[in-house]
Design an enzyme around this catalytic site. Structure first.
Site, PDB file in Angstrom:
ATOM      1  N   SER A  11       0.787  -1.228   0.000  1.00  0.00           N
ATOM      2  CA  SER A  11       0.000   0.000   0.000  1.00  0.00           C
ATOM      3  C   SER A  11       0.818   1.276   0.000  1.00  0.00           C
ATOM      4  O   SER A  11       0.362   2.302  -0.481  1.00  0.00           O
ATOM      5  CB  SER A  11      -0.918   0.030   1.226  1.00  0.00           C
ATOM      6  OG  SER A  11      -1.773  -1.076   1.206  1.00  0.00           O
ATOM      7  N   THR A  12       2.014   1.244   0.579  1.00  0.00           N
ATOM      8  CA  THR A  12       2.790   2.482   0.686  1.00  0.00           C
ATOM      9  C   THR A  12       4.168   2.308   0.085  1.00  0.00           C
ATOM     10  O   THR A  12       4.670   1.192  -0.065  1.00  0.00           O
ATOM     11  CB  THR A  12       2.953   2.914   2.156  1.00  0.00           C
ATOM     12  OG1 THR A  12       3.741   1.931   2.828  1.00  0.00           O
ATOM     13  CG2 THR A  12       1.612   3.063   2.849  1.00  0.00           C
TER      14      THR A  12
END
Length: 194
Positions: A11-12
């Site tokens: 996600s990051t």
């Protein structure tokens, strides 16, 4: 020997998918699968749709071309956070005769039990996303109640006055932003306030 596509997602930007990759490749080796390609979306939320996840989109296009027999992923939440999207994804794969393997949940959708379990896991992934949203909103409400100012910091009064003067003189938004060293969004906000 089944042909397998591996899908990875983090996600990051601060995360990497190396652990997912290593474990799924080991499972493929133990199971006698041939990995045809690894698809990886980096720094993209699972809540984003297919159009915002380039590797996922490519995976689905290759599935339609029948380049593999199974998709292997680390976990259900790597595929998506919406039950509707997950069920649609599974239906599309099964319509193409492609199965799904989820390592963390130990699910193989080539079995009826695996199909049922996948749908239940999708419900929990959606529930988790809703809980995260509620916690974030509660934190923002608490910060507001404590008098904290949220959002971007305001620009200095003299800069705002200069933006207003430039707008009144008929200068373009981008030209004002560049000449005064402020963001385009700052100029647009000041313009809306006029």
């Amino acid at each position: 020997m089944p042909l397998v596509a591996i899908y990875l997602r983090v996600s990051t930007d601060g995360q990497n998918a190396e652990n997912q990759r290593r474990e799924l490749e080991a499972v493929a080796t133990r199971s006698g699968w041939t990995v045809v390609e690894v698809y990886e979306d980096h720094g993209i939320s699972g809540a984003k749709g297919r159009e915002k996840r380039p590797a996922f989109d490519r995976l689905m296009r290759d599935a339609a071309r029948r380049k593999f027999d199974m998709v292997a992923a680390w976990s259900v939440d790597r595929l998506g956070r919406s039950l509707q999207d997950l069920v649609s994804f599974l239906a599309e794969l099964h319509g193409l005769g492609i199965d799904l393997f989820l390592h963390q949940q130990g699910i193989d959708t080539s079995t009826p039990a695996g199909k049922a379990m996948f749908q239940m896991l999708g419900v929990f992934a959606e529930f988790e996303r809703a809980m995260i949203r509620e916690r974030v909103n509660a934190g923002l409400a608490r910060a507001r109640a404590q008098g904290k100012r949220l959002g971007r910091p305001q620009i200095a009064a003299d800069k705002e006055a200069a933006v207003r003067a430039s707008l009144a003189a008929g200068m373009g938004i981008q030209k004002i932003a560049k000449s005064l060293g402020v963001g385009v969004s700052v100029v647009q906000r000041v313009k809306r306030q006029l």
